[in-house]
Design a protein around this motif. Structure first.
Motif, PDB file in Angstrom:
ATOM      1  N   LEU A  74     -65.630  28.918  21.386  1.00 12.25           N
ATOM      2  CA  LEU A  74     -66.378  29.292  22.591  1.00 12.25           C
ATOM      3  C   LEU A  74     -67.253  30.509  22.311  1.00 12.25           C
ATOM      4  CD1 LEU A  74     -66.754  28.698  25.637  1.00 12.25           C
ATOM      5  CD2 LEU A  74     -64.893  30.322  26.077  1.00 12.25           C
ATOM      6  N   PHE A  75     -66.676  31.488  21.637  1.00 13.40           N
ATOM      7  CA  PHE A  75     -67.403  32.724  21.315  1.00 13.40           C
ATOM      8  C   PHE A  75     -68.607  32.448  20.412  1.00 13.40           C
ATOM      9  CE2 PHE A  75     -68.123  36.107  18.202  1.00 13.40           C
ATOM     10  CZ  PHE A  75     -68.545  37.124  19.050  1.00 13.40           C
ATOM     11  N   LEU A  76     -68.418  31.630  19.380  1.00 14.71           N
ATOM     12  CA  LEU A  76     -69.516  31.361  18.435  1.00 14.71           C
ATOM     13  C   LEU A  76     -70.660  30.628  19.126  1.00 14.71           C
ATOM     14  CD1 LEU A  76     -67.351  30.502  15.300  1.00 14.71           C
ATOM     15  CD2 LEU A  76     -68.705  32.579  15.689  1.00 14.71           C
ATOM     16  N   GLY A  77     -70.323  29.777  20.085  1.00 17.82           N
ATOM     17  CA  GLY A  77     -71.365  29.139  20.895  1.00 17.82           C
ATOM     18  C   GLY A  77     -72.188  30.174  21.654  1.00 17.82           C
ATOM     19  N   GLU A  78     -71.516  31.216  22.137  1.00 19.40           N
ATOM     20  CA  GLU A  78     -72.211  32.306  22.842  1.00 19.40           C
ATOM     21  C   GLU A  78     -73.181  33.031  21.909  1.00 19.40           C
ATOM     22  OE1 GLU A  78     -72.268  33.364  26.081  1.00 19.40           O
ATOM     23  OE2 GLU A  78     -71.243  31.444  26.358  1.00 19.40           O
ATOM     24  N   ASP A 123     -79.367  22.621  10.018  1.00 21.76           N
ATOM     25  CA  ASP A 123     -78.731  23.338  11.119  1.00 21.76           C
ATOM     26  C   ASP A 123     -77.420  23.999  10.716  1.00 21.76           C
ATOM     27  OD1 ASP A 123     -80.661  22.346  13.175  1.00 21.76           O
ATOM     28  OD2 ASP A 123     -79.832  20.422  12.541  1.00 21.76           O
ATOM     29  N   LEU A 124     -76.653  23.294   9.890  1.00 23.41           N
ATOM     30  CA  LEU A 124     -75.345  23.801   9.470  1.00 23.41           C
ATOM     31  C   LEU A 124     -75.203  23.671   7.965  1.00 23.41           C
ATOM     32  CD1 LEU A 124     -72.650  22.208  11.850  1.00 23.41           C
ATOM     33  CD2 LEU A 124     -73.390  24.591  11.833  1.00 23.41           C
ATOM     34  N   GLN A 125     -74.626  24.698   7.337  1.00 20.74           N
ATOM     35  CA  GLN A 125     -74.258  24.606   5.920  1.00 20.74           C
ATOM     36  C   GLN A 125     -72.792  25.015   5.845  1.00 20.74           C
ATOM     37  OE1 GLN A 125     -77.455  25.906   3.098  1.00 20.74           O
ATOM     38  NE2 GLN A 125     -78.475  26.615   4.959  1.00 20.74           N
ATOM     39  N   VAL A 126     -71.959  24.080   5.431  1.00 21.19           N
ATOM     40  CA  VAL A 126     -70.514  24.232   5.580  1.00 21.19           C
ATOM     41  C   VAL A 126     -69.807  24.159   4.239  1.00 21.19           C
ATOM     42  CG1 VAL A 126     -68.503  23.401   6.874  1.00 21.19           C
ATOM     43  CG2 VAL A 126     -70.782  22.967   7.760  1.00 21.19           C
ATOM     44  N   SER A 127     -68.807  25.025   4.065  1.00 17.96           N
ATOM     45  CA  SER A 127     -67.995  24.952   2.854  1.00 17.96           C
ATOM     46  C   SER A 127     -67.040  23.766   2.953  1.00 17.96           C
ATOM     47  CB  SER A 127     -67.214  26.251   2.644  1.00 17.96           C
ATOM     48  OG  SER A 127     -66.219  26.400   3.639  1.00 17.96           O
ATOM     49  N   ALA A 179     -74.551  28.812  10.415  1.00 18.52           N
ATOM     50  CA  ALA A 179     -75.111  28.048  11.538  1.00 18.52           C
ATOM     51  C   ALA A 179     -76.416  28.691  11.973  1.00 18.52           C
ATOM     52  CB  ALA A 179     -74.131  28.026  12.707  1.00 18.52           C
ATOM     53  N   ARG A 180     -77.440  27.866  12.110  1.00 17.55           N
ATOM     54  CA  ARG A 180     -78.739  28.332  12.577  1.00 17.55           C
ATOM     55  C   ARG A 180     -78.786  28.183  14.095  1.00 17.55           C
ATOM     56  NH1 ARG A 180     -82.977  29.748  10.022  1.00 17.55           N
ATOM     57  NH2 ARG A 180     -82.487  29.095   7.912  1.00 17.55           N
ATOM     58  N   SER A 181     -79.266  29.200  14.784  1.00 15.88           N
ATOM     59  CA  SER A 181     -79.317  29.132  16.242  1.00 15.88           C
ATOM     60  C   SER A 181     -80.518  28.294  16.689  1.00 15.88           C
ATOM     61  CB  SER A 181     -79.450  30.544  16.831  1.00 15.88           C
ATOM     62  OG  SER A 181     -79.784  30.460  18.203  1.00 15.88           O
ATOM     63  N   THR A 236     -77.724  23.183  17.643  1.00 12.44           N
ATOM     64  CA  THR A 236     -76.411  23.782  17.353  1.00 12.44           C
ATOM     65  C   THR A 236     -75.732  24.240  18.643  1.00 12.44           C
ATOM     66  OG1 THR A 236     -77.524  25.874  16.813  1.00 12.44           O
ATOM     67  CG2 THR A 236     -76.864  24.467  14.959  1.00 12.44           C
ATOM     68  N   ILE A 237     -76.520  24.710  19.607  1.00 11.42           N
ATOM     69  CA  ILE A 237     -75.934  25.088  20.905  1.00 11.42           C
ATOM     70  C   ILE A 237     -75.306  23.858  21.563  1.00 11.42           C
ATOM     71  CG2 ILE A 237     -76.505  25.856  23.260  1.00 11.42           C
ATOM     72  CD1 ILE A 237     -78.624  27.754  21.879  1.00 11.42           C
TER      73      ILE A 237
END
Length: 293
Positions: free
Chosen positions: A112-116, A148-152, A174-176, A180-181
């Protein structure tokens, strides 16, 4: 800018202060269990930036998100950028054993926080504190804004676009943007219908069933050669950026084996370049044994 900030938007203030010029921050989440003991996990995490190659300046862009008062106080004492994440009626102070109910609740609060953060217009690298940063990850992350996302990953299958790579959300960029939102909203919406799953499992499921494609998310899986972990060690000290204590169950085991990582790294740094072949990673014995109990 900070000038047109709404009063009381503490999150905007700390993001603004920690941000790089390109509106990117590094985010780590801690609780009391990560700041206590002889050598707390947070201190070991910071040691990585101290001993790493050209990593010290990155601490200026690190935002520590504290889940309780003790870890917030410790963060302030260390003079880092700190944000206290209040959660009414839930106590996030004790160690949350992997996949326990408390662990899963803490993960969702983090989601939730990272979405913010994305809604505030900031890109971020999310990093667990059991990821040791030995080099800046930015040269190994694509600057292509369409990604949009680069994930390990726990194990890299050789193809950076392949969905069958097992994602690890302990380290990702994560790119805003609107996509991504939307992804974070879709992810968080599944909190109550995916009981007993952590957000990493839910994200993996969304990748497999095409939900990210529907949103239009472009995701890149990064090579364990650069972004390694205990599931799959990097083969090359000369290029490794991060080492994650994944495939490990307790904080105590992680501390032991990550301390060995720092020692291996210092050995590598002290060795002439032509001798590096003789250096290998110490076996992660404490982590292997952490599953036996």
């Amino acid at each position: 800018s900070a000038l047109n900030m709404q009063p009381g938007d503490e999150l905007e203030r700390v993001l603004y202060e920690a941000s790089m010029p390109n509106k990117t921050v590094i985010i780590a989440v801690v609780n009391k269990a990560y700041v206590e003991g002889d050598k707390p996990m947070l201190d070991l995490f910071l040691d990585g930036f101290w001993y790493g190659e050209d990593t010290r300046y990155l601490v200026n862009h690190l935002l520590i998100v504290a889940m309780d008062q003790t870890s917030f106080d410790r963060c302030k004492f260390l003079r880092l950028h700190c944000y206290k994440l209040e959660t009414i009626g839930v106590h996030f102070a004790s160690e949350k054993i992997y996949m326990s109910e408390g662990f899963i609740k803490m993960m969702w609060r983090r989601t939730l926080f990272l979405g913010e953060v994305l809604k505030h217009g900031y890109n971020f690298i999310f990093t667990d504190t059991d990821v040791i940063w030995l080099r800046s990850p930015f040269p190994r992350l694509s600057q292509n804004k369409s990604i949009d996302l680069q994930v390990s990953v726990d194990r890299f299958n050789g193809d950076q676009w392949s969905k069958s790579n097992p994602v690890n959300t302990g380290f990702y960029f994560a790119r805003s943007n609107n996509k991504t939102i939307a992804l974070y909203e879709a992810l968080y919406a599944k909190k109550d219908i995916t009981l007993g799953q952590k957000e990493q499992d839910v994200l993996q499921g969304m990748i497999q069933n095409g939900e990210l494609d529907e949103i239009g998310i472009k995701i890149r899986y990064v090579d364990t050669l650069y972004f390694s972990g205990f599931c799959r060690d990097s083969r090359d000290f000369n290029v490794v950026s991060t080492v994650h204590a994944n495939c490990c169950r307790t904080i105590r085991a992680k501390l032991l084996d990550l301390t060995a990582v720092i020692h291996d790294w210092l050995k590598y740094k002290a060795t002439a370049t032509n001798e590096t072949t003789t250096i290998g990673w110490t076996k992660h014995l404490a982590c292997m044994n952490s599953w036996k109990s």
